[in-house]
Design a protein around this motif. Structure first.
Motif, short mmCIF file in Angstrom:
data_model
loop_
_atom_site.label_atom_id
_atom_site.label_comp_id
_atom_site.label_asym_id
_atom_site.label_seq_id
_atom_site.Cartn_x
_atom_site.Cartn_y
_atom_site.Cartn_z
N LYS A 51 -6.64 6.84 2.32
CA LYS A 51 -5.83 6.84 2.06
C LYS A 51 -4.84 6.04 2.80
O LYS A 51 -4.71 6.10 4.18
CB LYS A 51 -5.17 8.29 1.64
CG LYS A 51 -3.24 7.64 0.39
CD LYS A 51 -3.05 9.39 -0.40
CE LYS A 51 -2.65 10.19 0.86
NZ LYS A 51 -2.25 11.51 0.42
N ILE A 52 -4.77 4.75 2.01
CA ILE A 52 -3.83 3.84 3.05
C ILE A 52 -2.29 3.47 2.72
O ILE A 52 -1.36 2.53 2.78
CB ILE A 52 -3.81 2.40 3.13
CG1 ILE A 52 -4.29 1.45 1.30
CG2 ILE A 52 -5.70 2.20 3.25
CD1 ILE A 52 -4.88 0.19 1.34
N GLY A 53 -1.70 4.50 2.13
CA GLY A 53 -0.41 5.15 1.28
C GLY A 53 0.21 5.36 -0.44
O GLY A 53 -0.35 5.53 -0.29
N THR A 54 0.94 5.59 -0.25
CA THR A 54 1.14 6.33 -1.50
C THR A 54 2.65 5.88 -2.25
O THR A 54 4.04 5.36 -0.84
CB THR A 54 1.60 7.97 -0.78
OG1 THR A 54 0.17 8.34 -1.27
CG2 THR A 54 1.97 9.00 -2.76
N ALA A 55 2.60 5.43 -3.27
CA ALA A 55 3.64 5.15 -3.76
C ALA A 55 4.52 6.83 -5.02
O ALA A 55 3.56 6.40 -5.50
CB ALA A 55 4.31 3.72 -4.72
N THR A 56 5.80 7.01 -4.83
CA THR A 56 6.40 7.85 -6.16
C THR A 56 7.17 6.93 -7.28
O THR A 56 7.39 7.80 -7.87
CB THR A 56 6.92 8.72 -4.60
OG1 THR A 56 8.04 7.95 -4.09
CG2 THR A 56 6.12 9.43 -4.34
N SER A 57 7.20 5.47 -7.03
CA SER A 57 7.92 5.17 -8.10
C SER A 57 7.76 4.15 -8.53
O SER A 57 7.59 3.09 -7.25
CB SER A 57 9.60 5.83 -8.24
OG SER A 57 10.50 4.85 -6.65
N ALA A 58 8.09 3.57 -9.39
CA ALA A 58 7.68 2.03 -9.56
C ALA A 58 8.70 1.23 -8.62
O ALA A 58 10.13 1.72 -9.09
CB ALA A 58 7.24 2.01 -11.19
N PRO A 59 8.23 0.26 -8.82
CA PRO A 59 7.07 -0.70 -8.75
C PRO A 59 6.07 0.16 -8.01
O PRO A 59 6.81 0.17 -6.99
CB PRO A 59 7.06 -1.91 -8.80
CG PRO A 59 8.62 -2.22 -8.19
CD PRO A 59 9.66 -1.05 -8.13
N TYR A 60 5.02 0.16 -8.27
CA TYR A 60 4.07 1.15 -7.49
C TYR A 60 3.26 0.55 -6.10
O TYR A 60 2.29 -0.27 -6.82
CB TYR A 60 2.91 2.06 -7.99
CG TYR A 60 3.51 3.22 -9.95
CD1 TYR A 60 4.62 4.47 -8.16
CD2 TYR A 60 3.51 2.32 -10.76
CE1 TYR A 60 4.64 4.86 -9.30
CE2 TYR A 60 4.76 3.61 -11.10
CZ TYR A 60 4.57 4.97 -10.35
OH TYR A 60 5.59 5.74 -12.04
N SER A 61 3.78 0.11 -5.17
CA SER A 61 3.01 -1.06 -4.18
C SER A 61 3.39 -0.58 -3.11
O SER A 61 3.62 0.62 -2.70
CB SER A 61 4.11 -2.22 -4.54
OG SER A 61 4.26 -3.09 -3.91
N ILE A 62 2.36 -1.18 -1.79
CA ILE A 62 2.00 -0.60 -0.67
C ILE A 62 2.03 -1.98 0.38
O ILE A 62 0.96 -2.49 -0.46
CB ILE A 62 1.42 0.44 -0.67
CG1 ILE A 62 -0.32 0.20 -1.08
CG2 ILE A 62 1.60 1.94 -1.38
CD1 ILE A 62 -0.97 0.97 0.45
N SER A 63 2.33 -2.33 0.97
CA SER A 63 2.35 -2.99 1.85
C SER A 63 1.00 -2.48 3.02
O SER A 63 1.47 -1.22 3.63
CB SER A 63 3.16 -3.91 3.02
OG SER A 63 2.84 -4.87 3.96
N TRP A 64 -0.51 -3.10 2.81
CA TRP A 64 -1.53 -2.83 4.05
C TRP A 64 -1.33 -3.75 5.19
O TRP A 64 -2.06 -5.12 4.85
CB TRP A 64 -2.47 -2.61 3.10
CG TRP A 64 -3.52 -1.62 3.41
CD1 TRP A 64 -2.74 -1.15 4.86
CD2 TRP A 64 -5.26 -1.83 3.44
NE1 TRP A 64 -5.05 -0.65 4.76
CE2 TRP A 64 -5.97 -1.34 4.51
CE3 TRP A 64 -5.60 -2.83 2.75
CZ2 TRP A 64 -7.07 -1.80 4.19
CZ3 TRP A 64 -7.13 -3.09 2.51
CH2 TRP A 64 -7.41 -2.35 3.18
#
Length: 475
Positions: free
Chosen positions: A144-157
């Motif tokens: 797992k590299i990240g979690t988003a709990t609200s839209a927009p569902y996005s992470i920076s890796w």
């Protein structure tokens, strides 16, 4: 609908269920919230925040909601404790089936390439037809590299090393149902790394005297990145590391010798460069001998068996004192390795003795103090003295126990000191206790009256008692 029953005053005698009009004054909960779980948080049901309550039964009716749990959060109660008799949740009798959410990765596109160290923004779209999306977890393979709990569902890796990665998104709805997206493959290519440059700016061939402190300094740069560290070496031995400019260190306590000094720079991608070596010479110092003097004894006379306190002062102008040795002539009596330099010489027999102290410094130089002569004299009978313990002078001997009459306690003050007749009884024998291996034992001499005494002599049994021809001495 949810029904909450708290404890009635007359709970022990109730014969029917409490009704909505039943009140309490003793044990019930007075302030509370009735809540349901959304999948990510607790929310009050409509009308579920109650204060000033005095009803045993509180009922809450509302439009149907979907949840897998409820709770009562008690904020106040009578008689110190929260008390709930029953908690009910009523449905229409039908159980709803939860539809799983939908999810897909919208960025990056499948097959996208990057250059290490890469920073990748991973975005997903997610929806739930009969509820809400609680979270979207992003994975690279099984990690797992990240979690988003609200839209927009996005992470920076970020900081991705070279390699090929399979990215997925897992959406979880408010009731815990999950869906995994189709995988998206991305490639991170390695960057062609240029090695750093490094130069040893100090020392510059200077000579030093041991124990030396040498300042080392280097300049380093990296055209396509940053310097992670500069390590300093003496031959193959690492002597220090600097992780930020200015790249310097102090090399302390360097022993005499010739050293080849280099600096090794490492950049942020692990490439290294070694400087041109610089040779430095550390010369051995001319060592000054320490100083030492005997401060005790100071010529005092002693009586055997004597205990003589020996003490010396020692110093070293260009180092430290490693040890001070005390000598009787050529015979070493003791060694002391730290101040105060002192020693207690015990059981010294009668005689004349020449004492010295020898101080040795950290580099092995030594100095011998001026000698001191002490005299130890034997025990003597005071001039004009009288042995008031003698039986002939009225002394009476007694003891804690006696083994038998051959070892009578009366033999200890008969004036015979050699013990030639030990075990035979009478004059010249001696006393032996009657409790073998048990201590303490004692002997006592009671004088003929109150006496003024200045010396007491105690004689125990000599090894060669049977053959002694003279009284034992203090030696």
């Amino acid at each position: 609908q949810i029904n909450v029953y708290t404890l009635a005053d007359n709970f022990a005698s109730l014969t029917a269920d409490p009704t909505s009009g039943t009140t309490f004054t003793q044990y019930g909960i007075t302030s509370f919230q009735v809540q349901y779980w959304t999948g990510s948080a607790w929310l009050d049901v409509p009308g579920g925040n109650v204060t000033g309550n005095n009803l045993v039964l509180r009922s809450f009716a509302f439009p149907a909601i979907s949840t897998d749990r409820i709770r009562v959060l008690v904020n106040g109660a009578l008689y110190y404790n929260s008390r709930i008799v029953e908690l009910e949740a009523w449905s229409t009798g039908a159980t709803s089936t939860n539809a799983a959410p939908s999810v897909s990765i919208t960025a990056p596109a499948n097959g996208t390439s990057y250059t290490a160290p890469a920073s990748i923004t991973v975005t997903a779209s997610a929806a739930d037809s009969d509820g809400t999306v609680a979270s979207v977890d992003f994975y690279a393979g099984a990690t797992k590299i990240g979690t988003a709990t609200s839209a927009p569902y996005s992470i920076s890796w970020s900081g991705m090393a070279a390699g090929t990665y399979s990215l997925t998104a897992v959406a979880t709805d408010n009731l815990g149902a999950t869906t995994t997206s189709a995988a998206v493959a991305v490639t991170v290519n390695a960057l062609a790394n240029s090695a750093p440059t490094v130069n040893l700016s100090a020392p510059n061939g200077t000579s030093y005297t041991a124990p030396a402190t040498i300042a080392l300094s280097a300049t380093a740069a990296d055209s396509d990145g940053t310097i992670a560290k500069v390590e300093f070496y003496a031959g193959a031995t690492k002597i220090g590391t600097a992780t930020s400019a200015p790249y310097t260190m102090s090399w302390a306590s360097v022993a005499a010798g010739s050293y080849s000094i280099t600096a090794v720079a490492t950049d942020n991608l692990g490439a290294t460069a070694t400087s041109t070596p610089v040779t430095v010479t550390v010369n051995a110092p001319a060592n000054s001998a320490p100083t030492v003097s005997l401060s005790a004894p100071n010529g005092t006379s002693y009586t055997s068996p004597a205990t003589i306190a020996l003490s010396a002062t020692a110093a070293d102008s260009d180092g430290t004192i490693a040890k001070v040795e005390f000598y009787l002539g050529a015979t070493k009596l003791a060694t002391v390795t730290s101040a105060p330099y002192s020693f207690s010489w015990t059981n010294v027999a009668a005689g004349s003795y020449t004492l010295t102290a020898v101080a040795t410094d950290n580099l092995g130089a030594s100095t011998t103090s001026a000698s001191v002569t002490v005299t130890v004299t034997d025990v003597t009978v005071p001039t004009g003295g009288v042995n008031v313990a003698l039986a002939a002078n009225g002394g009476v001997a007694s003891a804690s126990s006696t083994v038998n009459s051959s070892y009578a306690v009366s033999a200890i003050n008969d004036g015979e000191r050699r013990g030639n007749n030990w075990g035979k009884g009478g004059t010249g024998s001696g006393w032996n206790d009657g409790t073998s291996g048990t201590y303490p034992d004692w002997v006592q001499i009671t004088f003929s009256g109150v006496q003024s005494i200045s010396q007491i002599n105690v004689y125990t049994l000599a090894d060669n008692f049977a053959s002694l021809t003279a009284d034992p001495t203090s030696g």
